[in-house]
Design a protein around this motif. Sequence first.
Motif, PDB file in Angstrom:
ATOM      1  N   ALA A  66      58.648   8.212  44.410  1.00 39.73           N
ATOM      2  CA  ALA A  66      57.444   9.018  44.219  1.00 39.73           C
ATOM      3  C   ALA A  66      56.542   8.271  43.242  1.00 39.73           C
ATOM      4  O   ALA A  66      56.933   7.258  42.662  1.00 39.73           O
ATOM      5  CB  ALA A  66      57.803  10.397  43.687  1.00 39.73           C
ATOM      6  N   ILE A  67      55.357   8.782  43.046  1.00 35.59           N
ATOM      7  CA  ILE A  67      54.425   8.229  42.067  1.00 35.59           C
ATOM      8  C   ILE A  67      54.565   9.050  40.791  1.00 35.59           C
ATOM      9  O   ILE A  67      54.600  10.279  40.833  1.00 35.59           O
ATOM     10  CB  ILE A  67      52.958   8.307  42.578  1.00 35.59           C
ATOM     11  N   VAL A  68      54.656   8.369  39.657  1.00 37.61           N
ATOM     12  CA  VAL A  68      54.790   9.062  38.373  1.00 37.61           C
ATOM     13  C   VAL A  68      53.703   8.594  37.418  1.00 37.61           C
ATOM     14  O   VAL A  68      53.303   7.440  37.428  1.00 37.61           O
ATOM     15  CB  VAL A  68      56.191   8.848  37.747  1.00 37.61           C
ATOM     16  N   ARG A  69      53.221   9.542  36.615  1.00 40.07           N
ATOM     17  CA  ARG A  69      52.327   9.258  35.488  1.00 40.07           C
ATOM     18  C   ARG A  69      53.055   9.739  34.242  1.00 40.07           C
ATOM     19  O   ARG A  69      53.392  10.914  34.136  1.00 40.07           O
ATOM     20  CB  ARG A  69      50.994   9.996  35.633  1.00 40.07           C
ATOM     21  N   ARG A  70      53.304   8.836  33.295  1.00 39.36           N
ATOM     22  CA  ARG A  70      54.043   9.164  32.068  1.00 39.36           C
ATOM     23  C   ARG A  70      53.071   9.188  30.881  1.00 39.36           C
ATOM     24  O   ARG A  70      52.331   8.240  30.670  1.00 39.36           O
ATOM     25  CB  ARG A  70      55.134   8.135  31.817  1.00 39.36           C
ATOM     26  N   ILE A 129      54.347  15.255  20.136  1.00 39.14           N
ATOM     27  CA  ILE A 129      54.920  16.594  20.272  1.00 39.14           C
ATOM     28  C   ILE A 129      55.497  16.858  21.654  1.00 39.14           C
ATOM     29  O   ILE A 129      56.247  17.817  21.843  1.00 39.14           O
ATOM     30  CB  ILE A 129      53.892  17.693  19.931  1.00 39.14           C
ATOM     31  N   GLU A 130      55.133  16.011  22.648  1.00 41.56           N
ATOM     32  CA  GLU A 130      55.557  16.294  24.023  1.00 41.56           C
ATOM     33  C   GLU A 130      55.539  15.020  24.856  1.00 41.56           C
ATOM     34  O   GLU A 130      54.639  14.193  24.713  1.00 41.56           O
ATOM     35  CB  GLU A 130      54.594  17.320  24.621  1.00 41.56           C
ATOM     36  N   LEU A 131      56.527  14.905  25.716  1.00 45.01           N
ATOM     37  CA  LEU A 131      56.580  13.856  26.723  1.00 45.01           C
ATOM     38  C   LEU A 131      56.350  14.527  28.063  1.00 45.01           C
ATOM     39  O   LEU A 131      57.012  15.526  28.366  1.00 45.01           O
ATOM     40  CB  LEU A 131      57.938  13.158  26.720  1.00 45.01           C
ATOM     41  N   THR A 132      55.422  14.019  28.842  1.00 42.11           N
ATOM     42  CA  THR A 132      55.106  14.624  30.139  1.00 42.11           C
ATOM     43  C   THR A 132      55.137  13.561  31.222  1.00 42.11           C
ATOM     44  O   THR A 132      54.398  12.585  31.157  1.00 42.11           O
ATOM     45  CB  THR A 132      53.714  15.283  30.124  1.00 42.11           C
ATOM     46  N   ASP A 133      56.004  13.769  32.200  1.00 44.27           N
ATOM     47  CA  ASP A 133      56.043  12.923  33.397  1.00 44.27           C
ATOM     48  C   ASP A 133      55.585  13.782  34.562  1.00 44.27           C
ATOM     49  O   ASP A 133      56.216  14.791  34.885  1.00 44.27           O
ATOM     50  CB  ASP A 133      57.462  12.416  33.681  1.00 44.27           C
ATOM     51  N   SER A 134      54.479  13.388  35.180  1.00 45.62           N
ATOM     52  CA  SER A 134      53.964  14.105  36.345  1.00 45.62           C
ATOM     53  C   SER A 134      54.249  13.269  37.579  1.00 45.62           C
ATOM     54  O   SER A 134      53.861  12.099  37.641  1.00 45.62           O
ATOM     55  CB  SER A 134      52.467  14.373  36.199  1.00 45.62           C
ATOM     56  N   TRP A 135      54.916  13.895  38.556  1.00 46.23           N
ATOM     57  CA  TRP A 135      55.380  13.214  39.769  1.00 46.23           C
ATOM     58  C   TRP A 135      54.625  13.728  40.979  1.00 46.23           C
ATOM     59  O   TRP A 135      54.351  14.934  41.089  1.00 46.23           O
ATOM     60  CB  TRP A 135      56.867  13.478  39.965  1.00 46.23           C
ATOM     61  N   TYR A 136      54.321  12.801  41.926  1.00 42.09           N
ATOM     62  CA  TYR A 136      53.575  13.135  43.137  1.00 42.09           C
ATOM     63  C   TYR A 136      54.253  12.465  44.331  1.00 42.09           C
ATOM     64  O   TYR A 136      54.688  11.317  44.232  1.00 42.09           O
ATOM     65  CB  TYR A 136      52.134  12.605  43.036  1.00 42.09           C
ATOM     66  N   PRO A 137      54.299  13.146  45.475  1.00 37.55           N
ATOM     67  CA  PRO A 137      54.809  12.478  46.678  1.00 37.55           C
ATOM     68  C   PRO A 137      53.914  11.268  46.991  1.00 37.55           C
ATOM     69  O   PRO A 137      52.698  11.311  46.764  1.00 37.55           O
ATOM     70  CB  PRO A 137      54.687  13.539  47.775  1.00 37.55           C
TER      71      PRO A 137
END
Length: 177
Positions: free
Chosen positions: A62-66, A76-84
């Motif tokens: 998948a495609i990820v944005r970290r 304060i936060e780690l965010t990994d957003s995943w996309y097909p």
Amino acid sequence: MSSKWSSGESLPYVTPRGVGEPDAWTAESACSGGTQRLIGAGEASPPSEVRRALSLSDGEAAIVRRRVMYINDTPIELTDSWYPRRVAAGTALAEPRKIRGGAPTLLAELGYTTRFVTEEVGVRPVTSSESDRLGLTDGEGVLTLLRTTRTADREPIEVSLMVMKGPRRIRYEIEVD
């Protein structure tokens, strides 16, 4: 009886922004010294909970944005957003650069409109790599949030996995009609 999610802290994060408006995190956190840093974007193998939420087969990438979210230069936060890949390949989502208005705005421009959002909240010990990035000690607890965004036909278009430093509070409001 039906119910719908009418407001809450998460709603702005899945709603497209107006022309020229910043993404929701930037707008909300600006007065408290909030910033975010994109630390990577591209194709990767998602963790099993993300793979399930995106309805991907075993081994499918998948495609990820970290990103790392900061308040006054403190992570304060780690965010990994995943996309097909069928949604994000060849778009700005797969590139290591900021997206004007954020991902929900770009997804809407690509024809993917959010209709359903599911959030799963959990607590677990921080991993060693997370403790380094968040400045925590091994064994401390973190709050996790797995947000799955779907279209009207329930097609998953984004899954964000957030790891948050405590204490945090999440608020939901449900309208019942």
